[in-house]
Design a protein around this motif. Structure first.
Motif, PDB file in Angstrom:
ATOM      1  N   ILE A   1      -3.404   1.573  -6.559  1.00 44.44           N
ATOM      2  CA  ILE A   1      -2.177   0.791  -6.385  1.00 44.44           C
ATOM      3  C   ILE A   1      -1.536   0.607  -7.751  1.00 44.44           C
ATOM      4  CG2 ILE A   1      -1.217  -1.419  -5.638  1.00 44.44           C
ATOM      5  CD1 ILE A   1      -2.265   0.307  -3.355  1.00 44.44           C
TER       6      ILE A   1
ATOM      7  N   PRO B   1      -6.406  -5.387  -5.802  1.00 49.01           N
ATOM      8  CA  PRO B   1      -6.057  -4.170  -5.075  1.00 49.01           C
ATOM      9  C   PRO B   1      -6.856  -2.989  -5.611  1.00 49.01           C
ATOM     10  CG  PRO B   1      -4.273  -4.839  -6.526  1.00 49.01           C
ATOM     11  CD  PRO B   1      -5.301  -5.911  -6.580  1.00 49.01           C
TER      12      PRO B   1
ATOM     13  N   ASP C   1       0.839  -1.199   0.000  1.00 54.63           N
ATOM     14  CA  ASP C   1       0.000   0.000   0.000  1.00 54.63           C
ATOM     15  C   ASP C   1       0.877   1.253   0.000  1.00 54.63           C
ATOM     16  OD1 ASP C   1       0.944   0.202   2.566  1.00 54.63           O
ATOM     17  OD2 ASP C   1      -0.991  -0.083   3.547  1.00 54.63           O
TER      18      ASP C   1
END
Length: 168
Positions: A49, A45, A33
């Motif tokens: 990201i 994700p 993250d």
């Protein structure tokens, strides 16, 4: 033998549990993250990201890397592509194919033109060397026959034309 037959259900159950766990592990995502923490999930994700921060995707084997190691270069390539990216790649392949076909057609036309020029130059040279009477038209439109000196000069020019158009 009775002792081994009693263990059989336990062995089968252990094998099934191991298989179930391995399938679940293959269905996990792992990414870093914004804070650099390693996150595991069974879902993709978030969109913010970056592909280079994706450590593992479902279907990939391997263990997540420690925080100091970078994601492999092919992880971005293995990330699912959007429809727009696939469309761009398709259009790029179409353009490249069209360019290759156009280049090939131009090359074939050039070879054909060169072969035609070569044949024409060879035919003219044969006519000159065979001794046939060659007639030219002067700027006023009058016909004149080549004399020996003019024929020799014309043969030299024809040989140069053959050498130029019949090689390469």
């Amino acid at each position: 033998m009775r002792t081994s037959s009693k263990r059989l259900p336990a062995v089968v159950a252990a094998l099934m549990l191991a298989l179930a766990c391995s399938d679940a592990a293959l269905g996990q995502w792992a990414w870093r993250d914004e804070n650099g923490r390693l996150v595991f999930s069974d879902r993709q994700p978030p969109a913010n990201i970056k592909p280079e921060n994706i450590v593992r995707q479902p279907g990939q084997s391997g263990i997540a890397r420690p925080s100091g190691e970078a994601a492999p270069a092919d992880s971005a390539k293995a990330a699912p592509r959007t429809a727009a990216e696939r469309e761009l790649e398709f259009r790029k392949r179409q353009t490249e194919r069209a360019d290759a076909e156009r280049k090939q057609a131009e090359e074939q036309a050039s070879v054909s033109r060169r072969n035609s020029d070569c044949e024409r130059a060879r035919g003219y040279l044969r006519s000159l060397e065979d001794g046939a009477r060659i007639v030219r038209t002067d700027p006023q439109g009058n016909r004149e026959f080549l004399d020996d000196a003019q024929r020799t000069a014309e043969i030299a020019r024809a040989r140069e034309a053959v050498a130029r158009s019949c090689t390469g």
